[in-house]
Design an enzyme around this catalytic site. Structure first.
Site, PDB file in Angstrom:
ATOM      1  N   GLU A 163      -3.719  -8.978   2.708  1.00  0.00           N
ATOM      2  CA  GLU A 163      -3.539  -9.539   4.056  1.00  0.00           C
ATOM      3  C   GLU A 163      -4.701  -9.241   4.994  1.00  0.00           C
ATOM      4  O   GLU A 163      -4.785  -9.825   6.086  1.00  0.00           O
ATOM      5  CB  GLU A 163      -2.241  -9.002   4.681  1.00  0.00           C
TER       6      GLU A 163
ATOM      7  N   ARG B 223     -16.072   2.893  11.903  1.00  0.00           N
ATOM      8  CA  ARG B 223     -15.302   3.922  12.612  1.00  0.00           C
ATOM      9  C   ARG B 223     -15.538   5.297  11.998  1.00  0.00           C
ATOM     10  O   ARG B 223     -15.798   6.281  12.695  1.00  0.00           O
ATOM     11  CB  ARG B 223     -13.817   3.570  12.557  1.00  0.00           C
TER      12      ARG B 223
ATOM     13  N   LYS C 119     -12.277   8.092  -1.456  1.00  0.00           N
ATOM     14  CA  LYS C 119     -11.470   6.957  -1.030  1.00  0.00           C
ATOM     15  C   LYS C 119     -11.727   5.728  -1.899  1.00  0.00           C
ATOM     16  O   LYS C 119     -12.877   5.402  -2.195  1.00  0.00           O
ATOM     17  CB  LYS C 119     -11.795   6.635   0.431  1.00  0.00           C
TER      18      LYS C 119
ATOM     19  N   HIS D 243      -4.491  -4.626  -0.154  1.00  0.00           N
ATOM     20  CA  HIS D 243      -4.318  -5.218   1.168  1.00  0.00           C
ATOM     21  C   HIS D 243      -4.843  -6.650   1.174  1.00  0.00           C
ATOM     22  O   HIS D 243      -5.813  -6.963   1.860  1.00  0.00           O
ATOM     23  CB  HIS D 243      -5.078  -4.403   2.214  1.00  0.00           C
TER      24      HIS D 243
ATOM     25  N   SER E 150      -7.970   0.172   0.361  1.00  0.00           N
ATOM     26  CA  SER E 150      -8.425   1.195   1.303  1.00  0.00           C
ATOM     27  C   SER E 150      -7.400   2.318   1.286  1.00  0.00           C
ATOM     28  O   SER E 150      -6.428   2.301   2.037  1.00  0.00           O
ATOM     29  CB  SER E 150      -8.561   0.596   2.714  1.00  0.00           C
TER      30      SER E 150
ATOM     31  N   CYS F 177       0.820  -1.210   0.000  1.00  0.00           N
ATOM     32  CA  CYS F 177       0.000   0.000   0.000  1.00  0.00           C
ATOM     33  C   CYS F 177       0.861   1.269   0.000  1.00  0.00           C
ATOM     34  O   CYS F 177       1.569   1.533  -0.953  1.00  0.00           O
ATOM     35  CB  CYS F 177      -0.999  -0.033   1.153  1.00  0.00           C
TER      36      CYS F 177
END
Length: 292
Positions: free
Chosen positions: A234, A246, A160, A232, A189, A139
């Site tokens: 992972e 959040r 985003k 990502h 992200s 990233c």
């Protein structure tokens, strides 16, 4: 699934609690792969678990060393955790590693030179090229190394890039993609991007995988075993869910992560579209690129 991690690391128990079988070993033998993780994500233990989960899928003996920056004190990790389980870069710089993973960090809106630890990170980038067999830059780290090594710029997105996106392979026969389907999914992200045209204009690097929706995915430097990965793979199943809720709680402008929840409904559970790809890419990396 033999793995050696710092003694008592809580993330190991967290992964085991998920049902992942991990066999620990004490003695490092010549056929053990030594892998270092430079973890600059704010959620240290979550990120540790993410990579332990994938490394544990290998049939090889792997010794994992957790590395921290010497010029940066993380705000969201206890000093006790960092002191007990991590080694500063200065402690490992004279060592050789078979594999190295450098994580992203939520600082992508800053110019690289505004990052307080940018000088040390540049030093680590140069060190890794000489002292590591194969490095994965994840990233923001992928954007940062492409800027440092090839002057590839990043661009701020209007909104985003957030969700699970379909990807394709651009060059067949690359061992990193062994066993992949024609189309595979990856979590993204991020608020910035690197652009295809800038990658193609630089002869020293090659674009290996991309998405029509999320753009550049994996780039490699020709003649090396280094991979620059913008997504990502992972991430655990509920990571994007946590990020979304959040931001909603903070009143931030955030859209529902695309292709993530069942029926695109955040009241329903997320759908795992990417873990098979994640397991394959890490197993292929270990099997094909960490050879002595």
């Amino acid at each position: 699934m033999p793995l050696k991690v710092p003694t008592g690391l809580p993330a190991l128990d967290a992964v085991r609690a998920e049902g992942v079988k991990i066999e620990e070993f004490d003695t490092v033998t010549p056929d053990t792969f030594r892998v270092a993780l430079l973890n600059i994500m704010p959620t240290k233990e979550t990120t540790e678990a993410d990579f332990i989960r994938l490394l544990a899928g290998s049939s090889h003996n792997i010794e994992l060393t957790l590395v921290k920056l010497d010029t940066h004190v993380p705000k969201n990790a206890s000093p006790e955790h960092m002191a007990r389980y991590y080694k500063g870069f200065g402690e490992v710089r004279k060592q050789h590693f078979d594999g190295f993973i450098i994580t992203g960090a939520p600082i992508e809106k800053l110019e690289y030179e505004q990052v307080t630890y940018w000088p040390e990170l540049q030093e680590i980038f140069d060190w890794a090229k000489e002292n590591v067999t194969s490095t994965l830059y994840i990233c923001w780290a992928a954007q940062a190394i492409l800027y440092h090594r090839f002057s590839i710029p990043k661009y701020l997105l209007e909104e985003k890039m957030f969700g699970i996106f379909p990807h394709r392979i651009l060059r067949e026969g690359v061992p990193l993609f062994a066993g992949f389907e024609k189309e595979f999914f990856v979590p993204h992200s991020r608020h910035t991007e690197i652009r295809r045209e800038d990658i193609l204009a630089e002869e020293r690097i090659e674009l290996l995988s991309e998405s029509d929706e999320s753009g550049v995915y994996i780039v490699t430097e020709r003649g090396t075993r280094d991979f620059f990965i913008t997504g990502h793979s992972e991430y655990a199943l509920y990571t994007l869910d946590g990020e979304y809720k959040r931001d909603v709680a903070k009143g931030l402008p955030i859209k529902i992560p695309r292709n993530y929840y069942l029926d695109d409904n955040p009241q329903l559970p997320p759908v795992d579209r990417w873990s098979d790809h994640a397991i394959k890419i890490f197993n292929n990396w270990i099997d094909c690129y960490l050879k002595k």
